[in-house]
Each structure stands twice: as structure tokens, then as C-alpha cells.
Design an enzyme around this catalytic site. Structure first.
Site, PDB file in Angstrom:
ATOM      1  N   ARG A  15     -45.221  53.821 -62.808  1.00 23.74           N
ATOM      2  CA  ARG A  15     -43.947  53.690 -63.523  1.00 23.74           C
ATOM      3  C   ARG A  15     -43.666  54.944 -64.360  1.00 23.74           C
ATOM      4  NH1 ARG A  15     -41.865  54.208 -68.552  1.00 23.74           N
ATOM      5  NH2 ARG A  15     -43.736  53.209 -69.395  1.00 23.74           N
ATOM      6  N   ASP A  16     -44.413  55.177 -65.403  1.00 25.29           N
ATOM      7  CA  ASP A  16     -44.127  56.298 -66.307  1.00 25.29           C
ATOM      8  C   ASP A  16     -44.280  57.629 -65.572  1.00 25.29           C
ATOM      9  OD1 ASP A  16     -43.445  57.560 -68.652  1.00 25.29           O
ATOM     10  OD2 ASP A  16     -45.192  56.911 -69.798  1.00 25.29           O
ATOM     11  N   HIS A 207     -50.587  55.266 -76.487  1.00 27.43           N
ATOM     12  CA  HIS A 207     -49.947  55.808 -75.289  1.00 27.43           C
ATOM     13  C   HIS A 207     -49.618  57.273 -75.574  1.00 27.43           C
ATOM     14  CE1 HIS A 207     -47.044  55.236 -71.789  1.00 27.43           C
ATOM     15  NE2 HIS A 207     -46.523  56.309 -72.355  1.00 27.43           N
ATOM     16  N   HIS A 209     -48.976  61.252 -74.608  1.00 26.61           N
ATOM     17  CA  HIS A 209     -48.603  62.274 -73.629  1.00 26.61           C
ATOM     18  C   HIS A 209     -49.358  63.539 -74.035  1.00 26.61           C
ATOM     19  CE1 HIS A 209     -45.116  60.460 -71.331  1.00 26.61           C
ATOM     20  NE2 HIS A 209     -45.558  59.496 -72.102  1.00 26.61           N
ATOM     21  N   CYS A 240     -40.363  61.741 -69.940  1.00 29.09           N
ATOM     22  CA  CYS A 240     -39.257  60.876 -70.335  1.00 29.09           C
ATOM     23  C   CYS A 240     -37.964  61.641 -70.120  1.00 29.09           C
ATOM     24  CB  CYS A 240     -39.393  60.473 -71.801  1.00 29.09           C
ATOM     25  SG  CYS A 240     -37.959  59.573 -72.423  1.00 29.09           S
ATOM     26  N   ASN A 249     -48.086  62.045 -69.161  1.00 29.78           N
ATOM     27  CA  ASN A 249     -49.066  61.204 -69.837  1.00 29.78           C
ATOM     28  C   ASN A 249     -50.417  61.901 -69.771  1.00 29.78           C
ATOM     29  OD1 ASN A 249     -47.084  59.099 -68.348  1.00 29.78           O
ATOM     30  ND2 ASN A 249     -47.948  58.139 -70.158  1.00 29.78           N
TER      31      ASN A 249
END
Lengths: 308, 308
Positions: A15-16, A207, A209, A240, A249
């Protein structure tokens, strides 16, 4: 060094990691990759998002991905949803759990989901209540916790307020997102010192990055605070679209290597995982920032050349 | 978070960073680069090595480099020397101080300098005594402190013994080298817990390679132990020809960014430094692992395209 003996690494790469690839990764490839990830020992994979395709065209095949992957026992297959419309699609695709998201920054929240923070809460509340009614757990993401590309520094009080609201509404865990990879270890320490006063370490995830290379340093600070859940993406994929300068990430395999070498167990098989990371690196055709992957490719190359 | 208010970052790029480039960087370019580095506020630059050209052909122009650079006030221009022959050349080139080196690993020491540990001590002792007689300070490097490509783990007792011997012989500081970038934060913590029992933090420096992305995480551990001297190389240049899998030093600009953002002052001007890193990146024509440099180039590109 007082750190947990075991942590959960949540793989958010599908996803990310893939949300910004503009549809270039074929659905069958995503499915093959998620199937491969599911066999590494990872316990949680965020496989897609059920967001309007206008916003995340690269993930418009979420339903097909969710329906066609092989579900491994012991693995939670999750999806990101922005509202009850997304939730309905996620439930139809039979995901195991969902994640909702909002920002700690008013401006980033508006750019990302076109709503004020105040307007966002009832939308997420509806998702959480509806999911609960069908027996699904909901995870919460708070982005720009450590800094916003529009507003700069974000006060810990703001982060606390958003976290509190999400937990009160019923998410089981809040993942604190360093959306633009700006968190430094001292700041991570300050934020966690404050948040662990009000919330238990089981309610918090990190989370990071790795835009500025500080993700593993911040992870160490998180571990010393007793945090046991960390998000990452294979290869260091990610970013993002609404946060300038937000790159990948932290690479799951770099995180895994550090944790396992420190004696912190993750349940994930490193050699299987690095192969899954190599698979997606080959697909996305852009140099990924993962250090372990670089080493892996160098070793493979040396083997090929018979120099090893 | 209890960390020092101020640290010294020692720039080793012109030596550790360029020693493997097989002579492709012209002498005039090295001089221009060192001149640029000298104007960034850095207080220490290891500019070259006076090792037999057979071993390090890329640094065979050490004397010319040392003689032709502009010396900035407040900057120590140092050189690596293996023995009194190298020392004599270094003194003739009027370097401000010298560094000697040996390994904590018997096998790596033999591969690197063709001597046992026992045979190495008298050679370094002679260097230290001769340097002292001319009023020059000597720094000591111990390599493979956190692991050896041939022997694997190295006992802390061995590291302690080598460190003790070097300090007793008269080096003012021992730089603990993670030659193959294998140190993890728990191990760094263990090694420093042991070493700071016997030695003062002023006698110890840390020299991390970022092969597995853990250098900044290890730096945090070093800071919490009160260590105030860290080695790094602009751009993340570097490696060791006799240690397979040893890639670059931690990038100075990544280290600087983290330190300054944490409020730990270095005296170095970040924007001037990143320009010096960009200069050498352009010369070596290989992608450097520095995260800050990637960001810098992306921003420059965006400015060029008028998208910023």
C-alpha cells in the site's frame, strides 16, 4: 540495553510503497508479491487502499488484489480506507482488518483528505463503528506527527489529542507517522515520553520514513520506550503524494537485520524476505534505498561472476 | 535525552573515502575539494595517507596534496601513516598530526598490514615516539572492532587490550572502527559500556561505516555514552580494500543533519558542507549513499525545472 524481546513488523509496502507508482505495477504482479510476502513469516500486510481511484490510481485494483491473493494462516491482510464507502469495498473484498488515517497537521489533513481535523473525526468514527459491527478491527494512522511540509513543527499536544480521539473512537492502535522523514532521535524521545504518559505502549506503533536516514536511529529510541510495533516497506518503497520531499518508508529488511542482530525477534525469515524485496525492486525499476538489498544484489553479482 | 551539547566530526573522506578510487581523482581536484572542506567549519580533515603506493595507489599523491592545500586556521590537517617511513614523508609534507592504524582482528591485521598484532605494536610505538619528538600528536585507529570479515565476532577484551596498548604508547585518542559496517546498537552499547569503564570518553572516537544503515543508530548509542568524536566522510564515500563488503563511511552531511537537528552543535556549516559533498559526488561518478545529498540533488533538479 533495555528493549523488547519481540516486536511486530507491519509490512506496508503493497500500500504505502506502491501507492505512488502511477499504475505501472500489474495486478498479477502485486498478487504474486503479496503471496511471496505472506510466506516470509510476516504477520501483517497492508495490501492496498480502498480510496477513490482519482486519488490513488495505482491502487484502483484493490478489490481484485484482495480477492485473488492466497491467504496464509497467521497473516492479517489489511487495507487502508478513508470512509464508509471504502470500508464497504474492503469488507466486500474480505480484508481481515482496516486502517483509517488522518493528519496531526490541519493543512496536511486538508491537502490529503480535503477536510479539517474536526470534520474528519465523524467520518472515521462511522468507519470504526461500522467495522466493529462486522467484527473487524481498525488501526489508526496519524501522519505528520514529527513535522509537516506545510506547517513545520507539530506540537506534541496536537498529536496527543488526535491519538486520544482515535483510541477513544475505538482504533486498537495508533501508528505515529513520520510522513516526511524528519524525526530525529531527540524529538522521537520527547514525543514518546509524552505519549507513553497517557497511552500504553501496546496502543502505539511507529511508522518512519527514511528520507534523511534517521529511521533506524529513531527505531532504537522507540524500542527503549518499549514500543513493539513498527511499520516498514520492503525495499524502502514509499512516499506520500501530498507531502513534498517524502520518500520511502524505512526498508523492512534493514529494520529486520538490525532487530534480529540485536536479539529482538520478529518471526520473519530474513532470507525469504530479502528475496521478496528483490522481486519488487526488479518490478519498480527504480533504485530502492534499502542497504540490505544493495548488499544482496552485490553478492548475487559476485556469485554470477564467480568471484565469491 | 542525555547527549553531549557539542561534538567533533572528523572528516575522513579525502583519505578513507578516496583510498579505493584507483587513482581516478586528479590531484588538483583533491586539493580543490580539501580547500572547500576547510571552509565549512570542520576542525579536522584526514587529507591522505603516506602508505607505499603499491598498497594505496589512489593516495600516492599525498605529499603534493599536503603541500599544496590552503591551510585554514583552526583546521587540523592529518594523514594516516603505517610506519616511520610514512611518518617521515608526512612530516616533510608538514601535516598537523598523524594517525596510526591496526586491527582488533589478527587475520584482518595480517591481511591489511602483513603483520601479527604483536609485530605491529613496536612499529606503531616507533611512529608515536618519533612524532612526539617533533611535537606532533598521534591518533590511533582500531579496525574491525565490531566484527571481522575473516574472524567474525571480536571479543571486547581484545578491543580493550589493543585500545589500552595504543593509549599507553601515547596516542591521544582511539577511533573504534566498524570497518565492515556490522555494528548494531546493542553491540555498540555493550562495547562502550565495557570501554568507558577503563577509558575516558575523551580518549574514544567512533568510526562507523553505513553498510547496513545502522551508523546513525549506533551514533545515538555513542552519544548517550558521552562520546564526543565521530568520524565520517562527505557523501558517504569510503571502504576498505582488504575487507569484503565494506562500503562507505557514514555520510558526514547525514550525521551533521541529525546532530544539529537534535541540538548537538558541530561548528560545521551544513549548507557549505553539502556543497562540498556535491562537488566530490560529481567527481567520483558513482552514486553515493548519502541521503542529504540525494535530497540536495532533487531540490536542485526541481529548481532547474522551475517546479519548486
Amino acid at each position: 540495553m533495555d528493549v523488547p524481546e519481540r516486536v511486530t513488523v507491519k509490512e506496508v509496502g503493497p500500500r504505502d510503497g506502491l501507492q505512488n507508482t502511477a499504475g505501472t505495477v500489474p495486478t498479477a504482479t502485486k498478487i504474486a508479491w503479496i503471496n511471496q510476502l505472506g510466506k516470509t513469516g510476516v504477520s501483517y500486510i497492508e495490501i492496498t487502499a480502498f480510496v477513490h481511484p482519482k486519488w490513488l490510481p495505482a491502487l484502483s485494483d484493490g478489490a481484485e488484489v484482495a480477492c485473488r491473493i492466497q491467504r496464509e494462516p497467521g497473516v492479517t491482510y489489511a487495507a487502508l480506507v478513508p470512509n464508509v464507502t471504502g470500508l464497504a469495498r474492503a469488507l466486500e473484498a474480505n480484508v481481515d482488518e482496516v486502517a483509517v488515517f488522518m493528519s496531526a497537521s490541519e493543512t496536511h489533513n486538508r491537502k490529503n483528505i480535503n477536510k479539517s481535523l474536526k470534520e474528519t473525526y465523524p467520518v472515521l468514527d462511522e468507519v470504526i463503528r461500522t467495522a466493529a459491527a462486522t467484527g473487524k478491527k481498525v488501526r489508526g494512522y496519524v501522519s505528520t506527527v514529527f513535522g509537516c511540509p506545510y506547517e513545520g513543527e507539530i506540537s506534541v499536544e496536537r498529536v496527543k489529542a488526535v491519538t486520544d480521539r482515535l483510541l477513544t473512537m475505538g482504533v486498537y492502535e495508533v501508528s505515529l507517522g513520520d510522513t516526511i522523514g524528519i524525526a530525529d532521535p531527540r524529538q522521537t524521545n520527547e514525543v514518546l515520553t509524552e505519549l507513553t504518559r497517557d497511552f500504553s505502549t501496546e496502543q502505539l506503533a511507529l511508522h518512519f520514513h527514511d528520507t534523511r536516514g534517521m529511521a533506524l536511529a529513531n527505531t532504537i529510541v522507540g524500542l527503549t520506550h518499549g514500543i513493539t510495533t513498527f511499520d516498514s516497506a520492503a525495499g524502502g518503497l514509499g512516499g506520500c503524494p501530498y507531502a513534498k520531499g517524502a520518500t520511502g518508508n524505512v526498508a523492512t529488511e534493514d529494520l529486520l537485520y538490525m532487530l534480529e542482530k540485536m536479539g529482538v525477534s520478529t518471526g520473519i525469515d530474513f532470507s525469504r524476505f530479502i528475496e521478496a524485496a528483490a522481486y519488487i525492486d526488479d518490478i519498480v525499476q527504480q533504485p530502492l534505498p534499502s542497504r540490505q538489498l544493495s548488499m544482496y544484489f552485490r553478492e548475487q553479482e559476485e556469485k554470477r561472476q564467480g568471484r565469491s
